[in-house]
Design a protein around this motif. Structure first.
Motif, mmCIF file in Angstrom:
data_model
loop_
_atom_site.group_PDB
_atom_site.id
_atom_site.type_symbol
_atom_site.label_atom_id
_atom_site.label_comp_id
_atom_site.label_asym_id
_atom_site.label_seq_id
_atom_site.Cartn_x
_atom_site.Cartn_y
_atom_site.Cartn_z
ATOM 1 N N ARG A 81 0.825 -1.209 0.000
ATOM 2 C CA ARG A 81 0.000 0.000 0.000
ATOM 3 C C ARG A 81 0.859 1.259 0.000
ATOM 4 O O ARG A 81 0.553 2.233 -0.700
ATOM 5 C CB ARG A 81 -0.929 -0.006 1.224
ATOM 6 N N PHE A 120 -7.793 1.208 -2.892
ATOM 7 C CA PHE A 120 -8.236 2.591 -3.042
ATOM 8 C C PHE A 120 -9.486 2.771 -3.889
ATOM 9 O O PHE A 120 -10.091 3.832 -3.842
ATOM 10 C CB PHE A 120 -7.112 3.437 -3.660
ATOM 11 N N GLU A 125 -9.967 8.199 -5.996
ATOM 12 C CA GLU A 125 -9.735 7.867 -4.591
ATOM 13 C C GLU A 125 -8.250 7.683 -4.278
ATOM 14 O O GLU A 125 -7.793 8.057 -3.197
ATOM 15 C CB GLU A 125 -10.523 6.606 -4.237
ATOM 16 N N VAL A 126 -7.500 7.105 -5.209
ATOM 17 C CA VAL A 126 -6.063 6.984 -4.954
ATOM 18 C C VAL A 126 -5.411 8.369 -5.009
ATOM 19 O O VAL A 126 -4.448 8.646 -4.283
ATOM 20 C CB VAL A 126 -5.402 6.003 -5.950
ATOM 21 N N ALA A 129 -6.139 9.934 -1.675
ATOM 22 C CA ALA A 129 -5.308 9.317 -0.635
ATOM 23 C C ALA A 129 -3.885 9.841 -0.686
ATOM 24 O O ALA A 129 -3.246 10.057 0.349
ATOM 25 C CB ALA A 129 -5.323 7.803 -0.791
#
Length: 260
Positions: A81, A120, A125-126, A129
């Motif tokens: 991750r 994600f 969304e990634v 993040a």
């Protein structure tokens, strides 16, 4: 019985007459395939052997399933991750939001694209993040609002300039600022993390009138400095000492956030 006038010696004797010739019986025709089969007995039922014998093993790899990756993919090396986030920061900074892709991020991180989706979800969304790692609002907001109230502008300015001075956290911020003007998803991330999750929460904690408007004024000041110093690189601002910038900006931020 002898008719009148007939000589009994000349009457034919039935016992001595030859029997009439009989026609030979026709030769038997060769049996048909169906007849031969029925003569040989009932054929085995179809599928009888397959029902009693074990199934042959499937050849080749099992078809790949979409969605959640296998456990082997999830455990694809230590810190998968973290590697994805680092690769995302680099990809967004180098290629911008529009040209960066989940496949490109996965390739740079050395993982399967399914693993990026697992952790994600979508590209938006990634991206969010990667930006959140730079700001960490959950820890930043308490650190800024705690302490003397008359120095909150200085703490906020030092934090903001420090994030931009760090090359690791600067990369996604460059991407978000460059893309926010042309892409709504990037603009939404900018609004979410810089305004709502950081500055609006700070202003709300200070209990001042119009906290959202004050947060937007502070954001306009700091984002303007970021564009001129780190994106356009206007001199002498681009090469100025960070502490000098903090000293000049802090009074304005203090006024935005605390004065009634």
């Amino acid at each position: 019985m002898t008719e009148p006038g007939q000589d009994p010696a000349t009457e034919p004797d039935p016992a001595t007459e030859p029997a009439p010739a009989t026609e030979p019986a026709p030769a038997a025709e060769p049996a048909s395939a169906a007849g031969r089969a029925s003569a040989a007995g009932p054929a085995p039922a179809a599928g009888r052997d397959s029902a009693t014998s074990p199934a042959a093993p499937a050849s080749g790899p099992a078809p790949r399933r979409r969605g959640r990756p296998s456990r082997a993919a999830e455990e694809n090396g230590p810190g998968a991750r973290a590697r994805i986030l680092e690769a995302a920061r680099d990809q967004f900074a180098e290629r911008g939001y529009d040209k960066a892709s989940v496949r490109g991020i996965a390739r740079a991180a050395g993982v399967d694209p399914a693993l990026v989706h697992h952790y994600f979800g979508s590209k938006d969304e990634v991206f969010a993040a990667a930006v959140e790692v730079s700001f960490e609002p959950a820890t930043v907001v308490p650190a800024i609002v705690s302490g003397p109230r008359d120095r909150i502008g200085e703490r906020l300015a030092r934090f903001f300039i420090g994030v931009w001075e760090n090359p690791a956290s600067r990369a996604p911020l460059l991407a978000i600022v460059r893309s926010a003007l042309t892409h709504e998803a990037a603009a939404a991330v900018l609004r979410t993390f810089v305004l709502r999750r950081l500055l609006e929460r700070i202003a709300a904690e200070l209990d001042v009138p119009d906290p959202k408007f004050r947060a937007e004024l502070a954001a306009s000041h700091m984002i303007g400095i970021a564009i001129l110093r780190y994106v356009i690189r206007v001199e002498p601002l681009a090469s100025a000492d960070p502490e000098e910038i903090v000293a000049q900006v802090a009074p304005s931020l203090q006024r935005y956030l605390t004065e009634s």
